[in-house]
Design an enzyme around this catalytic site. Structure first.
Site, PDB file in Angstrom:
ATOM      1  N   PHE A   1     -11.598   2.282  -8.536  1.00 31.51           N
ATOM      2  CA  PHE A   1     -10.242   1.790  -8.811  1.00 31.51           C
ATOM      3  C   PHE A   1      -9.928   0.749  -7.741  1.00 31.51           C
ATOM      4  CE2 PHE A   1      -5.555   2.478  -8.303  1.00 31.51           C
ATOM      5  CZ  PHE A   1      -5.138   2.343  -9.620  1.00 31.51           C
TER       6      PHE A   1
ATOM      7  N   SER B   1      -6.104  -1.856  -3.952  1.00 30.74           N
ATOM      8  CA  SER B   1      -5.697  -2.245  -2.590  1.00 30.74           C
ATOM      9  C   SER B   1      -6.397  -3.522  -2.126  1.00 30.74           C
ATOM     10  CB  SER B   1      -6.026  -1.124  -1.602  1.00 30.74           C
ATOM     11  OG  SER B   1      -5.373   0.060  -1.981  1.00 30.74           O
TER      12      SER B   1
ATOM     13  N   PRO C   1      -6.569  -6.456   1.545  1.00 28.29           N
ATOM     14  CA  PRO C   1      -6.323  -6.499   2.993  1.00 28.29           C
ATOM     15  C   PRO C   1      -4.833  -6.522   3.325  1.00 28.29           C
ATOM     16  CG  PRO C   1      -8.108  -8.003   2.414  1.00 28.29           C
ATOM     17  CD  PRO C   1      -7.590  -7.447   1.124  1.00 28.29           C
TER      18      PRO C   1
ATOM     19  N   ASP D   1       0.197   8.354 -11.101  1.00 30.40           N
ATOM     20  CA  ASP D   1       0.977   9.554 -11.446  1.00 30.40           C
ATOM     21  C   ASP D   1       0.051  10.713 -11.823  1.00 30.40           C
ATOM     22  OD1 ASP D   1       3.389   8.301 -11.021  1.00 30.40           O
ATOM     23  OD2 ASP D   1       3.861   7.994 -13.143  1.00 30.40           O
TER      24      ASP D   1
ATOM     25  N   GLN E   1      -2.395  39.476  17.822  1.00 30.16           N
ATOM     26  CA  GLN E   1      -1.272  39.009  17.010  1.00 30.16           C
ATOM     27  C   GLN E   1      -1.194  37.475  16.915  1.00 30.16           C
ATOM     28  OE1 GLN E   1       2.657  40.392  18.209  1.00 30.16           O
ATOM     29  NE2 GLN E   1       2.949  41.193  16.168  1.00 30.16           N
TER      30      GLN E   1
ATOM     31  N   GLU F   1      -4.685   7.151  -1.998  1.00 28.31           N
ATOM     32  CA  GLU F   1      -3.918   7.278  -3.262  1.00 28.31           C
ATOM     33  C   GLU F   1      -2.415   7.330  -3.000  1.00 28.31           C
ATOM     34  OE1 GLU F   1      -5.344   9.157  -6.724  1.00 28.31           O
ATOM     35  OE2 GLU F   1      -7.425   9.032  -6.039  1.00 28.31           O
TER      36      GLU F   1
HETATM   37  N1  CAA Z   1       5.115   4.486 -14.227  1.00 25.55           N
HETATM   38  C1  CAA Z   1       5.404   3.384 -14.963  1.00 25.55           C
HETATM   39  N2  CAA Z   1       6.083   2.315 -14.463  1.00 25.55           N
HETATM   40  C2  CAA Z   1       6.472   2.376 -13.175  1.00 25.55           C
HETATM   41  C3  CAA Z   1       6.211   3.488 -12.354  1.00 25.55           C
HETATM   42  C4  CAA Z   1       5.500   4.589 -12.932  1.00 25.55           C
HETATM   43  N3  CAA Z   1       5.213   5.682 -12.220  1.00 25.55           N
HETATM   44  N4  CAA Z   1       6.705   3.267 -11.136  1.00 25.55           N
HETATM   45  C5  CAA Z   1       7.278   2.049 -11.173  1.00 25.55           C
HETATM   46  N5  CAA Z   1       7.136   1.510 -12.413  1.00 25.55           N
HETATM   47  C6  CAA Z   1       7.642   0.226 -12.895  1.00 25.55           C
HETATM   48  C7  CAA Z   1       9.137   0.086 -12.651  1.00 25.55           C
HETATM   49  O1  CAA Z   1       9.871   0.628 -13.724  1.00 25.55           O
HETATM   50  C8  CAA Z   1       9.312  -1.402 -12.528  1.00 25.55           C
HETATM   51  O2  CAA Z   1       9.316  -1.964 -13.837  1.00 25.55           O
HETATM   52  P1  CAA Z   1      10.138  -3.329 -14.182  1.00 25.55           P
HETATM   53  O3  CAA Z   1       9.602  -4.412 -13.297  1.00 25.55           O
HETATM   54  O4  CAA Z   1       9.847  -3.565 -15.619  1.00 25.55           O
HETATM   55  O5  CAA Z   1      11.592  -3.018 -13.885  1.00 25.55           O
HETATM   56  C9  CAA Z   1       8.021  -1.847 -11.859  1.00 25.55           C
HETATM   57  O6  CAA Z   1       7.053  -0.832 -12.120  1.00 25.55           O
HETATM   58  C10 CAA Z   1       8.164  -2.056 -10.375  1.00 25.55           C
HETATM   59  O7  CAA Z   1       8.614  -0.826  -9.827  1.00 25.55           O
HETATM   60  P2  CAA Z   1       9.227  -0.717  -8.360  1.00 25.55           P
HETATM   61  O8  CAA Z   1      10.298  -1.768  -8.184  1.00 25.55           O
HETATM   62  O9  CAA Z   1       9.564   0.706  -8.129  1.00 25.55           O
HETATM   63  O10 CAA Z   1       7.963  -1.164  -7.465  1.00 25.55           O
HETATM   64  P3  CAA Z   1       7.822  -1.249  -5.904  1.00 25.55           P
HETATM   65  O11 CAA Z   1       7.247  -2.563  -5.578  1.00 25.55           O
HETATM   66  O12 CAA Z   1       9.093  -0.842  -5.214  1.00 25.55           O
HETATM   67  O13 CAA Z   1       6.654  -0.161  -5.609  1.00 25.55           O
HETATM   68  C11 CAA Z   1       5.754   2.014  -5.127  1.00 25.55           C
HETATM   69  C12 CAA Z   1       6.773   1.177  -5.907  1.00 25.55           C
HETATM   70  C13 CAA Z   1       5.949   3.461  -5.588  1.00 25.55           C
HETATM   71  C14 CAA Z   1       5.979   1.948  -3.631  1.00 25.55           C
HETATM   72  C15 CAA Z   1       4.335   1.531  -5.479  1.00 25.55           C
HETATM   73  O14 CAA Z   1       4.079   0.234  -4.971  1.00 25.55           O
HETATM   74  C16 CAA Z   1       3.225   2.465  -4.990  1.00 25.55           C
HETATM   75  O15 CAA Z   1       2.954   3.494  -5.602  1.00 25.55           O
HETATM   76  N6  CAA Z   1       2.564   2.119  -3.871  1.00 25.55           N
HETATM   77  C17 CAA Z   1       1.427   2.894  -3.377  1.00 25.55           C
HETATM   78  C18 CAA Z   1       0.148   2.381  -3.969  1.00 25.55           C
HETATM   79  C19 CAA Z   1      -0.980   3.367  -3.868  1.00 25.55           C
HETATM   80  O16 CAA Z   1      -0.800   4.558  -4.113  1.00 25.55           O
HETATM   81  N7  CAA Z   1      -2.167   2.854  -3.549  1.00 25.55           N
HETATM   82  C20 CAA Z   1      -3.327   3.679  -3.484  1.00 25.55           C
HETATM   83  C21 CAA Z   1      -4.509   2.942  -4.011  1.00 25.55           C
HETATM   84  S1  CAA Z   1      -5.695   3.924  -4.763  1.00 25.55           S
HETATM   85  C22 CAA Z   1      -6.634   4.655  -3.558  1.00 25.55           C
HETATM   86  O17 CAA Z   1      -6.246   4.976  -2.474  1.00 25.55           O
HETATM   87  C23 CAA Z   1      -7.915   4.919  -4.096  1.00 25.55           C
HETATM   88  C24 CAA Z   1      -9.086   5.492  -3.576  1.00 25.55           C
HETATM   89  O18 CAA Z   1     -10.054   4.769  -3.454  1.00 25.55           O
HETATM   90  C25 CAA Z   1      -9.246   6.967  -3.454  1.00 25.55           C
END
Ligand code: CAA
Length: 390
Positions: free
Chosen positions: A133, A136, A138, A251, A290, A375
């Site tokens: 996936f 991410s 830099p 999610d 304990q 994640e």
């Molecule tokens: N489902 C569907 N749509 C969603 C959503 C969800 N869960 N969450 C947000 N959206 C939609 C919103 O409705 C919004 O839609 P519109 O533009 O149409 O209004 C849009 O997405 C933007 O939403 P936000 O304004 O809430 O976005 P944001 O910029 O504030 O970011 C955040 C929200 C939750 C911080 C998000 O950026 C986030 O989850 N960041 C973390 C990223 C992450 O988890 N990265 C990990 C990478 S994977 C990894 O680590 C892998 C590995 O190798 C193991």
């Protein structure tokens, strides 16, 4: 006015079926007989365990995320979590292999066209391809909206340029889900698209592999996409909808990391309890002291509470509940904080023995740390949960 009690309002109490128990028993047996004996070596050598990958493919564990129609077991999120937990008790790096097979294929399963699903999902389900996936970058980790990788349309398809960081399975995946900006004039949440890029695509390379504190048998690397060409058939979902594809994926996928963390917590608790039973000081086993007894009791209690939250969240995924995002964030947050705290306590119970590589709890402590980071850091999980309370 207070919220209604969600446990009373929700019909989706979980109960493990006989089939789920059978998968858990199989995973437990494989973990004890084949995975645990390899865990210290995998960590010390920091080498991806191809033998364990082969085992998981043969035993259909890599097929767990997929529907039967695509060559999978069709057993759902809760079963996958139970299996990841069992494997991670013995070796968190090996549990991660299963979690990322889920994460890296969720965009295709949730949003991919039937044609794309039929073409590629069986290759993942059989274990021929490992998944990755690539979200991410830099300068874009927590802030997905800061993504810079671009994909531009030309007469023959799409051309992707950019750099991706911290990508699990870099160099061992058969195909990568890559998120790129396709409309620079729109906000990222409406101008990003997900693509499937096969590992042998010209212009695709793994530029570097990281040297990590923990989870050392799982390769984490930087990907470079230099004019990588893909066709329209590589687009996952709708052009411009990639941000939401990523959010919907996370999610679901955060359950897998929560399960991995839970496995680490239970593995550390079990090891520390076993040690405290055998080790004597002041004329008795130290579990009769304990200070140690209380520590073990807290470790077991926190781990049991983490399991209840995770299984409930996984049942929500299987039921298609709309508050899955909140619950998977809570489960990931609570299980990973539990893993960290419990593993630190396990090291303390073993004393000096806990601090040396001859015993597994220092590895569990190093592995636990990553579950609070990837994640979505736990700070981001709190953002997701906090927003649900606005
Ligand atoms: N489902 C569907 N749509 C969603 C959503 C969800 N869960 N969450 C947000 N959206 C939609 C919103 O409705 C919004 O839609 P519109 O533009 O149409 O209004 C849009 O997405 C933007 O939403 P936000 O304004 O809430 O976005 P944001 O910029 O504030 O970011 C955040 C929200 C939750 C911080 C998000 O950026 C986030 O989850 N960041 C973390 C990223 C992450 O988890 N990265 C990990 C990478 S994977 C990894 O680590 C892998 C590995 O190798 C193991």
């Amino acid at each position: 006015m207070s919220q209604p009690n969600p446990a009373l309002a929700a019909p989706n109490q979980y109960a493990l079926t006989d089939e789920q128990r059978e998968f858990a028993a199989l995973a437990r047996q494989l973990a004890e007989e084949r995975v645990r004996p390899r865990a210290a070596e995998i960590d010390a050598e920091a080498a991806f365990p191809q033998d364990i990958r082969q085992l998981f493919a043969e035993q259909d564990l890599l097929a767990l995320p997929f529907d039967e129609a695509h060559g999978g077991t069709g057993t759902g999120a809760l079963t996958l979590c139970v299996v990841i937990e069992e494997i991670s008790k013995a070796c968190a790096t090996c549990g991660l292999m299963l979690a990322v097979q889920d994460l890296g294929t969720l965009p295709i399963r949730l949003d991919g066209s039937p044609t794309l699903q039929e073409r590629v999902l069986p290759r993942f389900a059989s274990g021929e391809w490992l998944a990755a996936f690539a979200l991410s970058e830099p300068d874009a980790g927590s802030d997905v909206g800061a993504t810079r990788t671009r994909a531009r349309r030309d007469a023959d398809g799409w051309v992707i340029d950019g750099t991706k960081n911290w990508i699990t399975n870099a160099g061992v995946a058969g195909a990568y889900v890559v998120f790129a900006i396709t409309d620079a004039d729109a906000p990222a949440s409406r101008g990003m698209t997900a693509f499937l890029v096969e590992a042998d695509a010209p212009g695709f390379s793994v530029a570097k592999l990281e040297h990590k504190m923990g989870m050392r048998g799982s390769p984490t690397g930087q990907l470079v996409l230099d004019g990588v060409r893909v066709g329209d058939d590589a687009v996952i979902g709708v052009v411009g909808d990639g941000f939401k594809v990523a959010m919907r994926t996370l999610d679901h996928s955060r359950l897998g990391i929560a399960a991995q963390a839970l496995g680490i917590a239970q593995g550390a608790t079990d090891y520390a309890a076993g040690y405290a039973r055998e080790r004597t000081a002041f004329g008795k086993p130290i579990n009769r002291l304990q200070a140690i007894e209380s520590k073990l009791a807290d470790m077991e209690t926190r781990t049991a509470a983490a399991r209840e939250l995770l299984y409930r969240a996984a049942a929500k995924a299987d039921a298609g509940d709309s508050d899955l995002g909140k619950y998977s964030a809570m489960a990931k947050l609570f299980c990973s904080d539990t893993a960290m705290a419990v593993a630190v306590d396990a090291v303390q119970v073993l004393g000096g023995y806990g601090y040396v590589t001859e015993y597994p709890v220092e590895r569990m402590m190093r592995d636990a740390k990553l579950t609070q980071i990837y994640e979505g850091t736990n700070e981001i999980q709190r953002v997701v949960v906090g927003r649900s309370l606005r």
